[in-house]
Design a protein around this motif. Structure first.
Motif, PDB file in Angstrom:
ATOM      1  N   HIS A  34       0.766  -1.159   0.094  1.00 45.94           N
ATOM      2  CA  HIS A  34      -0.020  -0.045   0.172  1.00 45.94           C
ATOM      3  C   HIS A  34       0.865   1.010  -0.038  1.00 45.94           C
ATOM      4  N   SER A  35       1.986   1.069   0.578  1.00 49.11           N
ATOM      5  CA  SER A  35       2.947   2.440   0.671  1.00 49.11           C
ATOM      6  C   SER A  35       3.286   2.950  -0.629  1.00 49.11           C
ATOM      7  N   GLU A  36       3.259   1.981  -1.687  1.00 48.83           N
ATOM      8  CA  GLU A  36       3.829   2.267  -3.161  1.00 48.83           C
ATOM      9  C   GLU A  36       2.691   2.700  -4.132  1.00 48.83           C
ATOM     10  N   TRP A  37       1.371   2.790  -3.432  1.00 49.64           N
ATOM     11  CA  TRP A  37       0.144   3.089  -4.502  1.00 49.64           C
ATOM     12  C   TRP A  37       0.422   4.356  -4.890  1.00 49.64           C
ATOM     13  N   ALA A  38       0.506   5.329  -3.967  1.00 43.87           N
ATOM     14  CA  ALA A  38       0.867   6.829  -4.578  1.00 43.87           C
ATOM     15  C   ALA A  38       2.008   6.849  -5.639  1.00 43.87           C
ATOM     16  N   GLN A  39       2.769   6.198  -5.448  1.00 44.84           N
ATOM     17  CA  GLN A  39       3.926   6.205  -6.713  1.00 44.84           C
ATOM     18  C   GLN A  39       3.300   5.617  -7.949  1.00 44.84           C
ATOM     19  N   ILE A  40       2.871   4.520  -7.794  1.00 49.35           N
ATOM     20  CA  ILE A  40       2.218   3.821  -8.984  1.00 49.35           C
ATOM     21  C   ILE A  40       1.234   4.700  -9.764  1.00 49.35           C
ATOM     22  N   SER A  41       0.404   5.317  -8.990  1.00 51.60           N
ATOM     23  CA  SER A  41      -0.666   6.113  -9.634  1.00 51.60           C
ATOM     24  C   SER A  41      -0.282   7.234 -10.210  1.00 51.60           C
ATOM     25  N   SER A  42       0.983   7.730 -10.157  1.00 53.36           N
ATOM     26  CA  SER A  42       1.443   9.012 -10.935  1.00 53.36           C
ATOM     27  C   SER A  42       2.078   8.392 -12.021  1.00 53.36           C
ATOM     28  N   VAL A  43       2.204   7.431 -12.168  1.00 55.41           N
ATOM     29  CA  VAL A  43       2.981   6.619 -13.568  1.00 55.41           C
ATOM     30  C   VAL A  43       2.509   7.203 -14.847  1.00 55.41           C
ATOM     31  N   SER A  44       0.914   6.973 -14.882  1.00 57.35           N
ATOM     32  CA  SER A  44       0.530   7.344 -15.940  1.00 57.35           C
ATOM     33  C   SER A  44      -0.903   7.892 -15.853  1.00 57.35           C
ATOM     34  N   LYS A  45      -1.615   8.425 -16.640  1.00 58.87           N
ATOM     35  CA  LYS A  45      -3.070   9.118 -16.471  1.00 58.87           C
ATOM     36  C   LYS A  45      -3.941   7.809 -16.385  1.00 58.87           C
ATOM     37  N   LEU A  46      -3.847   6.602 -17.159  1.00 55.04           N
ATOM     38  CA  LEU A  46      -4.674   5.536 -16.970  1.00 55.04           C
ATOM     39  C   LEU A  46      -4.428   5.112 -15.714  1.00 55.04           C
ATOM     40  N   TRP A  47      -3.384   4.867 -15.184  1.00 57.97           N
ATOM     41  CA  TRP A  47      -3.183   4.105 -13.755  1.00 57.97           C
ATOM     42  C   TRP A  47      -3.554   5.135 -12.687  1.00 57.97           C
ATOM     43  N   ALA A  48      -3.530   6.283 -13.051  1.00 60.64           N
ATOM     44  CA  ALA A  48      -4.121   7.263 -11.977  1.00 60.64           C
ATOM     45  C   ALA A  48      -5.601   7.088 -12.034  1.00 60.64           C
ATOM     46  N   LYS A  49      -6.300   6.782 -13.046  1.00 61.91           N
ATOM     47  CA  LYS A  49      -7.858   6.563 -13.328  1.00 61.91           C
ATOM     48  C   LYS A  49      -8.093   5.493 -12.536  1.00 61.91           C
ATOM     49  N   GLN A  50      -7.344   4.389 -12.748  1.00 63.82           N
ATOM     50  CA  GLN A  50      -7.719   3.203 -11.902  1.00 63.82           C
ATOM     51  C   GLN A  50      -7.801   3.247 -10.471  1.00 63.82           C
ATOM     52  N   PHE A  51      -6.913   4.210  -9.903  1.00 63.07           N
ATOM     53  CA  PHE A  51      -7.097   4.453  -8.448  1.00 63.07           C
ATOM     54  C   PHE A  51      -8.328   5.265  -7.907  1.00 63.07           C
ATOM     55  N   ARG A  52      -8.632   5.729  -8.937  1.00 60.75           N
ATOM     56  CA  ARG A  52     -10.143   6.633  -8.749  1.00 60.75           C
ATOM     57  C   ARG A  52     -11.182   5.713  -9.025  1.00 60.75           C
ATOM     58  N   GLU A  53     -11.012   4.486  -9.310  1.00 63.51           N
ATOM     59  CA  GLU A  53     -12.361   3.712  -9.718  1.00 63.51           C
ATOM     60  C   GLU A  53     -12.631   2.978  -8.511  1.00 63.51           C
ATOM     61  N   GLU A  54     -13.994   2.557  -8.420  1.00 65.42           N
ATOM     62  CA  GLU A  54     -14.522   1.940  -7.277  1.00 65.42           C
ATOM     63  C   GLU A  54     -14.036   0.368  -7.452  1.00 65.42           C
ATOM     64  N   SER A  55     -13.899  -0.171  -8.530  1.00 67.37           N
ATOM     65  CA  SER A  55     -13.317  -1.498  -8.904  1.00 67.37           C
ATOM     66  C   SER A  55     -12.152  -1.917  -8.196  1.00 67.37           C
ATOM     67  N   LEU A  56     -11.232  -0.900  -8.181  1.00 67.74           N
ATOM     68  CA  LEU A  56      -9.884  -1.078  -7.678  1.00 67.74           C
ATOM     69  C   LEU A  56     -10.071  -1.190  -6.156  1.00 67.74           C
ATOM     70  N   TRP A  57     -10.582  -0.422  -5.519  1.00 64.50           N
ATOM     71  CA  TRP A  57     -10.832  -0.224  -4.124  1.00 64.50           C
ATOM     72  C   TRP A  57     -11.787  -1.401  -3.774  1.00 64.50           C
ATOM     73  N   GLN A  58     -12.723  -1.781  -4.536  1.00 62.57           N
ATOM     74  CA  GLN A  58     -13.345  -3.070  -4.166  1.00 62.57           C
ATOM     75  C   GLN A  58     -12.470  -4.364  -3.920  1.00 62.57           C
ATOM     76  N   THR A  59     -11.643  -4.593  -4.919  1.00 62.06           N
ATOM     77  CA  THR A  59     -10.783  -5.832  -4.998  1.00 62.06           C
ATOM     78  C   THR A  59      -9.992  -5.558  -3.822  1.00 62.06           C
ATOM     79  N   ALA A  60      -9.239  -4.236  -3.459  1.00 62.20           N
ATOM     80  CA  ALA A  60      -8.246  -4.360  -2.417  1.00 62.20           C
ATOM     81  C   ALA A  60      -8.941  -4.400  -1.044  1.00 62.20           C
ATOM     82  N   LEU A  61     -10.378  -4.046  -1.016  1.00 65.19           N
ATOM     83  CA  LEU A  61     -10.984  -4.400   0.223  1.00 65.19           C
ATOM     84  C   LEU A  61     -11.098  -5.757   0.573  1.00 65.19           C
TER      85      LEU A  61
END
Length: 236
Positions: A34-61
């Motif tokens: 989890h500590s690296e998620w901020a770095q991952i989300s800054s790699v590209s707009k597509l990846w940043a979008k994934q971290f704004r979507e409900e589906s990613l957080w549902q899976t993580a939960l």
């Protein structure tokens, strides 16, 4: 996870990562610390979008807290929110309170609620109103008055200890210290432990912020609440 050069390579259209479907990207992301998620989300707009979507957080939960899907919605003034909020609340419960059972998530949500209220850019509500809201939440969930009061005290202490040491926090603590005592029935009365922590932080962490007049004003209030006064609080 990656340095800047690797991140740029991964983000290119020719990269195998760029061709992965969303559900596989999500499965990869939630397996990264989890500590690296901020770095991952800054790699590209597509990846940043994934971290704004409900589906990613549902899976993580579901991956991090398998029993979360079985939790029922609770009554009370503090809502549960979507998966990202629930994930944050459960992380708080796990790392700050280490409680077990259904109360885990409720305690985490209450912590997040209180911290956000105290960090509002405008003036935060009075401590009495916030404390009453927290008590109402736990009582609505079936907790006894004693348990509600103890949980509220733990949450207040944890939030106060995790506020940033800045001028806004100093003003907030000074306002709480200067709030007049209003008679409220137990468990709505403010915890002595919490009131003590407010004064303790003012006289230790924020002592240099107190003007001469502020110091003696706050000290006079402290003397009406606590006896004896710690020697460390004395002397401007």
């Amino acid at each position: 996870m990656t340095d800047d050069a690797d991140a740029n390579t991964i983000a290119t259209a020719d990269s195998p990562f760029a061709k992965l479907p969303d559900h596989l990207l999500i499965e990869i992301f939630v397996r990264v610390p989890h500590s690296e998620w901020a770095q991952i989300s800054s790699v590209s707009k597509l990846w940043a979008k994934q971290f704004r979507e409900e589906s990613l957080w549902q899976t993580a939960l579901v991956r991090s807290f398998p029993l979360a899907s079985q939790a029922k919605r609770w009554p009370g003034p503090i809502p549960r929110g979507l998966s990202k909020r629930r994930y944050a609340a459960l992380c708080v419960s796990k790392h700050i309170f280490t409680l077990d059972g259904e109360m885990d998530e409720i305690v985490g949500h209450t912590y997040l609620f209180l911290k956000e209220q105290l960090q509002l850019s405008t003036m935060a509500p009075s401590s009495g109103i916030l404390h009453g809201t927290i008590i109402d939440q736990f009582i609505a969930c079936g907790k006894s008055r004693d348990v509600a009061h103890e949980l509220a005290s733990q949450i207040w202490l944890a939030v106060l200890d995790n506020l940033e040491e800045n001028h806004y926090t100093f003003l907030l603590l000074k306002r709480f210290a200067q709030e007049g005592d209003v008679f409220l029935p137990y468990p709505y009365s403010r915890s002595i432990k919490v009131q003590w922590r407010v004064f303790e932080k003012l006289f230790t962490d924020f002592r240099d912020c107190l003007s001469h007049a502020d110091y003696y004003d706050v000290l006079a209030i402290a003397k009406t609440k606590f006896q004896p006064i710690p020697s460390a609080w004395l002397g401007y």
